[in-house]
Every structure is written in structure tokens, then in C-alpha cells.
Design an enzyme around this catalytic site. Structure first.
Site, short mmCIF file in Angstrom:
data_model
loop_
_atom_site.label_atom_id
_atom_site.label_comp_id
_atom_site.label_asym_id
_atom_site.label_seq_id
_atom_site.Cartn_x
_atom_site.Cartn_y
_atom_site.Cartn_z
CG PHE A 11 -1.86 1.41 1.40
CD1 PHE A 11 -2.17 1.91 0.43
CD2 PHE A 11 -1.57 1.86 2.59
CE1 PHE A 11 -3.35 3.15 0.77
CE2 PHE A 11 -2.23 2.97 2.93
CZ PHE A 11 -3.07 3.58 1.95
CE LYS A 168 8.05 -0.71 10.89
NZ LYS A 168 8.16 -1.02 9.29
#
Length: 341
Positions: A11, A168
């Protein structure tokens, strides 16, 4: 000279590719397999775009072949690729190791094969790498570009969300460590982009399906709800995918953004805020979706810890999109797909 974009079929990755192509860069897009890469090239139908297959991120040599073959022609690297999945059998195997190895692998490949040609590297990190989630309810605490999630390899392996936050955090820490240790060996500058929850339209209407990517599915779920019980509670920070893509490319071009953690967030939201905008902006939805309790939205006055990105906003110098803009953009695209607009 080219921009090499990893995670290009996702995306955000597609928006980054579009931003690069719109600025007339030549783009080499990385995909997990050639079939996905070829499909991306067909979608954009732009002679400045090509694709390569890199296979599995957890393999430390995943990017070697690309930089062996194309390294002399790659000036910029945008590393968007990182695992984001919730159907997990092993937090280490499915999230932590691929995220850490992905960034370590691409930086090592640049060092080995393109240390003289690559001038700037921008990595996608996440808001999840910033706060101490145990202190989010404390309004005396401020989280900003200097803040780091204090999770450890062991403590993050409690549930998929904490493991994702850990992935992350560790990946970004790995990247900064590599950069500091290799400043004298490589010539590239380095920065990271830390987006909050990313909303926005798909680059191509053909990518709109019954269920959307994880972040946009929040809006999709609300606009298809018939009662409040259909809506999964969620309160967090948000940003626009178009803003995030723009920041990635600006970080390649502007020296004042090098060496920075660029925290991209427009503010806080609750699913009630999404309901408020849908009911106000889309007459065809009124009466079909819940109203909820409009006064319980947090967009204007978020509770808990202060989350701010004043430094990033000043560096960027452009206004970030509002929740209304994000919700309206996604909803219009979905309603067009369904023939309701």
C-alpha cells in the site's frame, strides 16, 4: 541514476513509487517474486519503472544480486519492506528476524556493491518505535522524535501487536547502528520516516477489494457497520499515505532532512471521529451506519500522553492532511467501487 524501492508492491510502497515516477525518477522496484513485480510494472505502465525479485527478507543476501547487477546505477534507496502480519506462528520467525535482517541485509549489500554510487538511504520505520506503551495514559509524558520504545527482544513477544512494535524498533535501531559504524566506509546519508496509522486511497482503483489493507480496513469496517458492536475499538495516531510517500522522497532530496527521524502524524483519532466525518460528509451513509456518541471523539482533545512532531513539521514545511481528508478519500474510493458514488 535510479531510485531503488523495496516493499514496492504494498500500500505505502505503491504511493512511494508513484511519487518517484511523478518526479521523473527512474525506479527499480523490489518485489518478493517476479510475478508481483511484473504486475506492478503493468499497473503503472511507465517506461521509467522496472522490477526485480528479492525473495525472502530474512535472507541476509536477499539484495546482493540486485546491487551486483544494478548498484552502479542506483543513486537513492527507499527501504519500505518490512513484515506486517497478524496470523503468526512464531514472533521471531515471522516478524522480528525478517525486519531486522531486511535492513541489515540491504545496508550490507549497498556497502559491498554500491558504496560509491548510493548517495542517500531512507528507511520506513513506525510510530510504534517511539512510545513506551505502558505510559500512554500519563498526560505528564511527551513522546516525540527523540523517544524510543523501550521494548526488548524478549518482552515484545507477548502478542502480535507488541511483536510488530518490537520488529520496527529493532530494525530501526539496527539501521542507525550500521550507519554510525560505517560512516567512513559508505558515502550515503541516512534518515528514517516514522508514520503513524496510515490512511488514504489506493494508488489504483483496481486494488480496492471487499477488505482493504490493515490500516484502511478500519475506515472500511466503520462505513459498512450497521451497529456499534460491528466496530472494533481503536484510538491512536493517524497520517495520510500521500504525505508519508512525499516525506520519503523529500528525505532523498533535502539535506536538512538527512540524519533525522521524521515522525509523520497529523494527530489523534478514535473510531468515533471516523463515524463523525462519515455521517457529516456522506448523505448516502446516514441512517445506514451508527451515529455512536459524537462527543466522545478524541480528534480535538486527545487524552493521555502528549504526542508531538513539531520538529518534523517545521523541517517539512508543508501542512499534513487532516482526518477528514483521509476518511473522505478512502470512503469515496470504496463507494465508487461499490457503485454508491
Amino acid at each position: 541514476m535510479s531510485v531503488f524501492v523495496t516493499g514496492a508492491t504494498g500500500f505505502l510502497g505503491k504511493h512511494v513509487v508513484k511519487e518517484c515516477l511523478d518526479k521523473n525518477y527512474t525506479v527499480i522496484a523490489a518485489a518478493r517474486d517476479q510475478e508481483k513485480g511484473d504486475a506492478l510494472v503493468r499497473q503503472f505502465n511507465n517506461p521509467n519503472l522496472s522490477a526485480v525479485s528479492i525473495g525472502d527478507l530474512e535472507k541476509l543476501d536477499a539484495f546482493d544480486e540486485t546491487f551486483k547487477n544494478h548498484g552502479n546505477h542506483i543513486k537513492y534507496v527507499i527501504h519500505c519492506a518490512s513484515p506486517a502480519k497478524w496470523d503468526i506462528y512464531s514472533y521471531e520467525k515471522d516478524l522480528l528476524i525478517p525486519a531486522r535482517n531486511g535492513v541489515r541485509g540491504i545496508l550490507e549489500s549497498i556497502k559491498k556493491y554500491a558504496s560509491d554510487s548510493v548517495e542517500n538511504v531512507v528507511m520506513t520505520s513506525s510510530f510504534m518505535a517511539i512510545p513506551d506503551f505502558s505510559k500512554m495514559g500519563d498526560n505528564s509524558i511527551t513522546f516525540n522524535e527523540d523517544s524510543w520504545n523501550p521494548t526488548t527482544w524478549e518482552t515484545c513477544q507477548t502478542d502480535p501487536l507488541n511483536a510488530y512494535a518490537g520488529s520496527k524498533t529493532f530494525a530501526e535501531q539496527e539501521a542507525w547502528k550500521f550507519y554510525e559504524e560505517n560512516k567512513d566506509v559508505v558515502k550515503f546519508k541516512f534518515s528514517t520516516v516514522l508514520p503513524s496509522y496510515i490512511f488514504g486511497p489506493q494508488v489504483f482503483d483496481t486494488d480496492v477489494h471487499e477488505h482493504l489493507n490493515a490500516s484502511n480496513e478500519t475506515i472500511n469496517q466503520v462505513l459498512h457497520a450497521t451497529k456499534m458492536e460491528d466496530i472494533q475499538p481503536l484510538s491512536t495516531q493517524f497520517c495520510s499515505v500521500k504525505d508519508v510517500a512525499r516525506v520519503h522522497v523529500l528525505a532523498l532530496e533535502q539535506n536538512n532532512l538527512s540524519g533525522k527521524r521524521l515522525f509523520v502524524t497529523s494527530g489523534a483519532f478514535d473510531v468515533q471521529d471516523i463515524l463523525n466525518h462519515l455521517n457529516a460528509d456522506f448523505p448516502q451513509l446516514k441512517g445506514n451506519i451508527p451515529v455512536g456518541t459524537p462527543s466522545k471523539g478524541i480528534e480535538i482533545n486527545p487524552p493521555g500522553a502528549v504526542i508531538e512532531n513539531k520538529r518534523t513539521r517545521e523541517l517539512l514545511g508543508f501542512p499534513l492532511k487532516s482526518l477528514k481528508q483521509c476518511v473522505d478519500d478512502v470512503t469515496k474510493q470504496v463507494l465508487r467501487h461499490e457503485g454508491r458514488l
